[in-house]
Write a protein that holds these residues in place. Structure first.
Motif, PDB file in Angstrom:
ATOM      1  N   LYS A  38       4.347   3.453  11.421  1.00 14.85           N
ATOM      2  CA  LYS A  38       3.784   2.207  11.818  1.00 14.85           C
ATOM      3  C   LYS A  38       3.988   1.520  10.751  1.00 14.85           C
ATOM      4  N   SER A  39       3.430   1.927   9.707  1.00 10.41           N
ATOM      5  CA  SER A  39       3.233   1.015   8.199  1.00 10.41           C
ATOM      6  C   SER A  39       4.512   0.807   7.637  1.00 10.41           C
ATOM      7  N   GLY A  40       5.753   1.197   8.204  1.00  7.49           N
ATOM      8  CA  GLY A  40       6.912   1.571   7.469  1.00  7.49           C
ATOM      9  C   GLY A  40       7.464   0.106   7.087  1.00  7.49           C
ATOM     10  N   LYS A  41       7.201  -0.983   7.314  1.00 16.60           N
ATOM     11  CA  LYS A  41       7.649  -2.222   7.083  1.00 16.60           C
ATOM     12  C   LYS A  41       7.142  -2.783   5.774  1.00 16.60           C
ATOM     13  N   VAL A  42       5.902  -2.415   5.417  1.00 14.04           N
ATOM     14  CA  VAL A  42       4.938  -2.771   4.640  1.00 14.04           C
ATOM     15  C   VAL A  42       4.723  -1.759   3.432  1.00 14.04           C
ATOM     16  N   GLU A  43       4.122  -2.208   2.305  1.00  8.02           N
ATOM     17  CA  GLU A  43       3.777  -1.366   1.353  1.00  8.02           C
ATOM     18  C   GLU A  43       2.230  -2.133   0.638  1.00  8.02           C
ATOM     19  N   VAL A  44       1.583  -1.289   0.047  1.00  8.00           N
ATOM     20  CA  VAL A  44       0.284  -2.092  -0.666  1.00  8.00           C
ATOM     21  C   VAL A  44       0.393  -1.854  -2.063  1.00  8.00           C
ATOM     22  N   LEU A  45       0.352  -2.929  -2.945  1.00  6.91           N
ATOM     23  CA  LEU A  45       0.532  -3.245  -4.029  1.00  6.91           C
ATOM     24  C   LEU A  45      -0.933  -2.938  -4.699  1.00  6.91           C
ATOM     25  N   CYS A  46      -1.111  -1.985  -5.468  1.00  9.36           N
ATOM     26  CA  CYS A  46      -2.560  -1.314  -5.822  1.00  9.36           C
ATOM     27  C   CYS A  46      -3.013  -2.182  -6.784  1.00  9.36           C
ATOM     28  N   HIS A  47      -4.286  -2.740  -6.748  1.00  7.31           N
ATOM     29  CA  HIS A  47      -5.084  -3.422  -7.811  1.00  7.31           C
ATOM     30  C   HIS A  47      -6.139  -2.722  -8.267  1.00  7.31           C
ATOM     31  N   GLU A  48      -6.627  -1.691  -7.347  1.00  3.99           N
ATOM     32  CA  GLU A  48      -7.925  -0.487  -7.827  1.00  3.99           C
ATOM     33  C   GLU A  48      -7.551   0.743  -7.207  1.00  3.99           C
ATOM     34  N   LEU A  49      -7.772   1.769  -8.104  1.00  4.68           N
ATOM     35  CA  LEU A  49      -7.545   3.164  -7.496  1.00  4.68           C
ATOM     36  C   LEU A  49      -8.645   3.958  -7.952  1.00  4.68           C
ATOM     37  N   GLU A  50      -9.448   4.351  -6.901  1.00  5.22           N
ATOM     38  CA  GLU A  50     -10.562   5.302  -7.483  1.00  5.22           C
ATOM     39  C   GLU A  50     -10.278   6.473  -6.867  1.00  5.22           C
ATOM     40  N   ILE A  51     -10.418   7.629  -7.518  1.00  6.37           N
ATOM     41  CA  ILE A  51     -10.504   8.974  -7.164  1.00  6.37           C
ATOM     42  C   ILE A  51     -11.719   9.345  -6.662  1.00  6.37           C
ATOM     43  N   LEU A  52     -11.911   9.558  -5.176  1.00  4.65           N
ATOM     44  CA  LEU A  52     -12.896   9.822  -4.756  1.00  4.65           C
ATOM     45  C   LEU A  52     -13.385  11.305  -4.947  1.00  4.65           C
ATOM     46  N   ASN A  53     -12.326  12.159  -4.975  1.00  4.45           N
ATOM     47  CA  ASN A  53     -12.513  13.486  -5.201  1.00  4.45           C
ATOM     48  C   ASN A  53     -11.016  14.263  -5.507  1.00  4.45           C
ATOM     49  N   ALA A  54     -11.174  15.256  -6.442  1.00  4.57           N
ATOM     50  CA  ALA A  54      -9.728  15.740  -6.965  1.00  4.57           C
ATOM     51  C   ALA A  54      -9.633  16.843  -5.735  1.00  4.57           C
ATOM     52  N   SER A  55      -8.449  17.519  -5.920  1.00  2.00           N
ATOM     53  CA  SER A  55      -8.142  18.812  -4.895  1.00  2.00           C
ATOM     54  C   SER A  55      -7.482  19.727  -6.020  1.00  2.00           C
ATOM     55  N   VAL A  56      -7.719  21.126  -5.848  1.00  2.00           N
ATOM     56  CA  VAL A  56      -6.866  22.108  -6.394  1.00  2.00           C
ATOM     57  C   VAL A  56      -5.678  22.030  -5.741  1.00  2.00           C
ATOM     58  N   THR A  57      -4.491  22.844  -5.986  1.00  2.00           N
ATOM     59  CA  THR A  57      -3.386  22.896  -5.597  1.00  2.00           C
ATOM     60  C   THR A  57      -3.439  23.568  -4.272  1.00  2.00           C
ATOM     61  N   PRO A  58      -3.202  23.075  -3.170  1.00  2.00           N
ATOM     62  CA  PRO A  58      -3.366  23.897  -1.846  1.00  2.00           C
ATOM     63  C   PRO A  58      -2.397  24.930  -1.727  1.00  2.00           C
ATOM     64  N   PRO A  59      -2.971  26.119  -0.763  1.00  2.00           N
ATOM     65  CA  PRO A  59      -2.239  27.308  -0.831  1.00  2.00           C
ATOM     66  C   PRO A  59      -0.840  27.187  -0.027  1.00  2.00           C
ATOM     67  N   PHE A  60      -0.467  26.065   0.461  1.00  2.00           N
ATOM     68  CA  PHE A  60       0.874  25.703   1.092  1.00  2.00           C
ATOM     69  C   PHE A  60       0.902  24.461   1.435  1.00  2.00           C
ATOM     70  N   GLN A  61       2.407  24.003   1.498  1.00  2.00           N
ATOM     71  CA  GLN A  61       2.441  22.593   1.849  1.00  2.00           C
ATOM     72  C   GLN A  61       2.201  22.442   3.225  1.00  2.00           C
ATOM     73  N   LEU A  62       1.512  21.180   3.256  1.00  2.00           N
ATOM     74  CA  LEU A  62       1.176  20.857   5.026  1.00  2.00           C
ATOM     75  C   LEU A  62       2.238  20.538   5.692  1.00  2.00           C
ATOM     76  N   ASP A  63       3.484  20.335   5.247  1.00  2.00           N
ATOM     77  CA  ASP A  63       4.524  20.187   6.196  1.00  2.00           C
ATOM     78  C   ASP A  63       5.412  21.431   6.093  1.00  2.00           C
ATOM     79  N   ASP A  64       5.063  22.653   5.764  1.00  2.86           N
ATOM     80  CA  ASP A  64       5.531  23.885   5.875  1.00  2.86           C
ATOM     81  C   ASP A  64       5.558  24.146   7.344  1.00  2.86           C
ATOM     82  N   GLU A  65       6.718  24.426   7.897  1.00  2.00           N
ATOM     83  CA  GLU A  65       6.584  24.584   9.445  1.00  2.00           C
ATOM     84  C   GLU A  65       6.646  26.283   9.559  1.00  2.00           C
ATOM     85  N   ASN A  66       6.507  27.023   8.710  1.00  2.00           N
ATOM     86  CA  ASN A  66       6.820  28.487   8.759  1.00  2.00           C
ATOM     87  C   ASN A  66       5.558  29.300   8.283  1.00  2.00           C
ATOM     88  N   LEU A  67       4.386  28.729   8.602  1.00  4.57           N
ATOM     89  CA  LEU A  67       3.248  29.377   8.126  1.00  4.57           C
ATOM     90  C   LEU A  67       2.784  30.394   9.123  1.00  4.57           C
TER      91      LEU A  67
END
Lengths: 600, 600
Positions: free
Chosen positions: B90-119
């Motif tokens: 839906k957002s494919g025609k645009v992009e957002v040029l970032c002025h501020e970037l705040e890390i609200l929370n870090a993440s450890v490496t997930p145990p799998f890729q979210l787009d892995d189809e074979n879990l």
């Protein structure tokens, strides 16, 4: 062809001349001038049905009907004769001349009249089905439905989605108040029924559902006070990426909408906001009834050196407190009423109720009337008058003890006086809806018995920004991002911004003296989730039973629940709980402890 | 100021040039030509965020982010460069040029890729929170919500009101499948979790609530098949004063509305209606998958005197049945496939799978190919061809055994062939939504083992008008006012008109050999209610989990439940059920049977 074309209670002059079919119950049958009049009742109300003797079959049937028979009638809607219009009924201008009368089902004589106002609760709960036919119970449960539907519409419009969380879940290790469910498949293991979906809704935020709600049953196995049930219904909500203020605004809007769209009541906009410290200071309660125009005046500092030991001891005690509560016009309160209040505060642990009547404040000490006056020095008396703002004809009650006792006792006294005849006659009570946010709760309460800090709300509540370090340096000063919505002295709901960062969560656990192993055992799956970029989130939960009880003015939450339990946690209708077969227990790998041989 | 102004996934060209604040998770980070591109994900989808090196702080932060970090960014919406438009977003025609970037929370490496189809499902359920972030699960649970909300809107518009019935209720005396809950307050007594609110909803009809619904959890402690859960959700409905036809029309309209308003699918109007006898006769199932263009031809009467014992024995057996199932074009089916089907029907108790290939029907017996042909006389062969309407190149499968085995085995074979490559290639399967009402179920089923009649539906189901006396004279012929809604071979819901008259209820109990004492013990409170002018009423219940599973095309109902149990009735996320403290058991007056000393 339909069994019915219209509701009895909605049969109005708009249907004049039309043939209608109605179904309902015989509310009353009157024979008058050779004609039988039946008040037929369905969920929308009553309509008068006229059975003429010139329709022999109808009349014959009509003669056999008794109260609570279930009928289907067909007839023509016509105007009532002049002078017989009933302005109390929607259908009161018309009646239905009956052409056909079918008895769908007979009824034995009910054990009570539906309009009997003096039924015991035991009778009502035993014959709940008949009790539910009474207009009051019909109205209560329909209002309850309207409230829940308004809540759903509001939340839907604001992007919240209803997600079901498990009913069969994990018992928390301390487990007090958990209802347990033995597993047949997993021998020796138990599910617990949820006390709230708290952890699951937080997980849903971490899982990117962003805005969640659920109107769901929660369970608590505790001794039942007047307004508690073993199973109760919460409107449970949680959202990501909103500040405390945004969350409060959102749900304040929800409650305002509910009151407007169901009872056409306009609640104030915005709700007043009071911090916890002020609420306790002025009203001795974190859910003050703001309809009552009385408040505390703190006098602790003034009483440290008075002769009256009750005051000076309390003033010098750790966690002691001395307050005065000015009752304008209270000078006219009869002695008997004051004595009754003296007894009343003892329920809350107070040892008595000191007071001063202000007869003539210009006269100084001599214008003040009370046994304690002689033991208070002039400066203290002057300060009492000045701080409370007392005038001639007023009365001041005092509380002096541990703060908790003072708050409980004088807080309850405040409400009692406000709601009394005296209070109402003297303008101390305003009969309106007075909502209020109470915010800035302390993060921790000190458990004196075990000399440790416990979480005021729950251990996932976030501290105010900048208060993180206080958790270690001065836990008692640490304020939480927690908030309660209060209405007329009842807590409608409460919640908090949650901790979304693992390091802050660890600090809370350290403050609570929960070590890593224990934390992992108790909340492992939440702590695990926090590691994967948990978003800032928060929410709250409302008690639906309580909201509807308030809105209907019912005496008990049992009056807004179709099939409630008694205070002994029993259902008088179905006789639950009950004994079960040995075979069932065997399948569940348990047996009764009663069967255990006693060691003598 | 709000933490966010817009959803990532809804950031479109309508916002061009505007400054937006977005919150979400790092779905992917790409470093390309010295610029960092972050696909930021929230519940509405993805948006591309561009971090330029000329904004040093933003860039530095952006360099540290990893997958599943939770961010807040502020930036300006601009067009994507030519050639980089993503038509899938839906957002494919645009992009957002970032002025501020705040890390609200870090993440450890997930145990799998979210787009892995074979879990594996174990991985998914153990890490359910991450699994729920996957678009498929997001969509499933949002569709589930939309379905339930559409149901509520429809029922609200039709005067139904949601009334909550108890979760802690009474165990039925046979009690199989009841989850029990020991009572702390009432030692030795147990609540049961409801298998359905059946009796309560009938009581609500007697109590004049007229139209009731509830979307509620029900519980059944049974061994879990692929599509069952210990707790499942029913859309439970009941109404007074409506005929069977009116009830079916009402709820057919509801389901049609749900499909239209959620997936924009037009279901047929009206749904076809088939009686139970026809469904069993033609499809061997009371929930036939009408997408499959195959049906049974009954041949029982033809096979009574053939030499082939398998057929003649079945044809002469009490409750025996012989059917043929014509497979148009089946003559080309390879031998290996026929052999596989022979194995398949054995799962359902069949002893084998006879068949005839029709090579040249003009040639009579000689044009029919199969080992069994020689054992069937000419008249039987001619009747097989005539009744099935077989043509050259077709194949006929046969089932011959007790009717139940034939129906199960050939019914399953019918579906299997229809859904097979062969079936699809030969026009035997139509890939559309095929709803169906199955009605006129028998009141009773004969329990051969115990030689008694049992209720097909439940003992409160009303017999068809005029069938009341059959309950005593010929129970097997007595038809019930019961109905199931079937879609593509799945039962979506079912219900019945209930008995509202005590005398009819007594006849049912007599037919079921339930004596008065037993009836009173089991259903006393319902029988009591029936005495007070119970209205004609009926209703039905839909399985929400199943409806949503069908609508999403999910493989399992576990994919439409946020926190499901495994087939071992365990929650891999919370480790429920689990062991509990001895102290808890003591309070509940029970102990584990495992602790019982074994008598040797």
């Amino acid at each position: 062809m339909s069994m019915r074309t219209n509701y009895c209670g909605l049969t109005t002059e708009a249907l004049l001349g039309q043939t209608v079919s109605l179904c309902g119950w015989v509310h009353r049958r009157r024979d008058h001038g050779g004609v039988i009049f039946i008040d037929l009742r369905d969920r929308e109300g009553l309509v008068q049905v006229v059975c003429d003797p010139d329709r022999a079959e109808v009349f014959k049937n009509a003669e056999t009907v008794r109260n609570e028979f279930c009928l289907r009638i067909t007839g023509i809607v016509r105007n009532r004769p002049d002078g017989t219009i009933n302005a109390n009924l929607k259908s009161g201008k018309v009646e239905v001349l009956c052409h056909e009368l079918e008895i769908l089902n007979a009824s034995v004589t009910p054990p009570f009249q539906l309009d009997d106002e003096n039924l015991s609760e035991t009778t009502r709960l035993t014959h709940r089905v008949l009790d539910l036919r009474r207009p009051q119970m019909q109205n209560n449960l329909r209002l309850r439905y309207k409230v829940s539907m308004e809540v759903r519409k509001f939340l839907d419009a604001n992007g919240f989605i209803d997600i079901e969380t498990p009913m069969l879940t994990k018992s928390t290790p301390e487990g007090a108040r958990d209802y347990l469910v033995p597993s047949r498949v997993n021998a020796g293991n138990f599910f617990a029924l949820p006390q709230s979906p708290q952890l699951f809704k937080q997980l849903l935020m971490v899982a990117n559902f962003d805005r969640y709600y659920q109107i769901t049953k929660c369970f608590r196995d505790e001794d039942l006070r007047a307004d508690r049930q073993p199973e109760f219904t919460q409107i449970d909500c949680e959202t990501s990426f909103m500040s405390e203020q945004e969350i409060r605004d959102m749900f304040e809007g929800m409650i305002r909408g509910v009151f407007k769209n169901t009872l056409n009541i306009d609640l104030p906009n915005p709700f007043p906001v009071m911090d916890f410290a002020e609420a306790m200071g002025l009203y001795g309660s974190d859910k003050p009834d703001m309809r009552v125009k009385l408040k505390f005046t703190d006098l602790t500092d003034v009483m440290k050196d008075v002769d009256f030991k009750v005051f000076s001891n309390a003033a010098n005690m750790v966690n002691g407190r001395v307050v005065g509560m000015l009752v304008p016009g209270g000078g006219s309160m009869p002695r008997s009423e004051i004595d009754a209040y003296d007894q009343f505060v003892r329920i809350y642990g107070a040892k008595g109720l000191a007071y001063i009547k202000v007869n003539d404040k210009a006269a100084g000490r001599d214008g003040l009337q009370a046994p304690i006056v002689k033991n208070l020095h002039d400066a203290a008396l002057a300060e009492i008058i000045a701080r409370t703002g007392a005038n001639d004809g007023d009365l001041i009650f005092f509380g002096a003890d541990k703060a908790k006792i003072v708050n409980d006792a004088i807080g309850a006294l405040r409400v009692k006086i406000g709601h009394s005849e005296f209070g109402k006659a003297n303008g101390l009570f305003e009969d309106v809806w007075k909502p209020l946010w109470v915010i800035d709760f302390p993060m921790f309460e000190h458990d004196e018995e075990n000399d440790r800090w416990t979480a005021t709300h729950h251990p996932f509540t976030a501290p105010k920004d900048g208060h993180e370090d206080l958790m270690e340096t001065d836990p008692g000063k640490c304020i939480a991002k927690a908030y309660d919505m209060v209405l007329n002295g009842w807590e409608l709901g409460g919640g908090s911004v949650r901790i979304h960062r693992a390091d802050v969560q660890s600090k809370v656990f350290r403050a609570l003296k929960i070590n890593d192993e224990e934390a992992q055992l108790k909340f492992g799956f939440l702590l695990d989730a926090l590691q994967y970029g948990a978003p800032p989130h928060g929410g709250l939960a409302f008690g639906l039973d309580r909201i509807v009880t308030m809105m209907t003015g019912a005496e008990s939450i049992r009056d807004v629940i179709a099939f409630p339990k008694t205070q002994r946690a029993q259902c008088l209708l179905t006789q639950a709980p009950s004994e079960v077969d040995e075979k069932q227990l065997k399948e569940l790998h348990i047996r009764l402890r009663a069967a255990e041989p006693k060691v003598v």
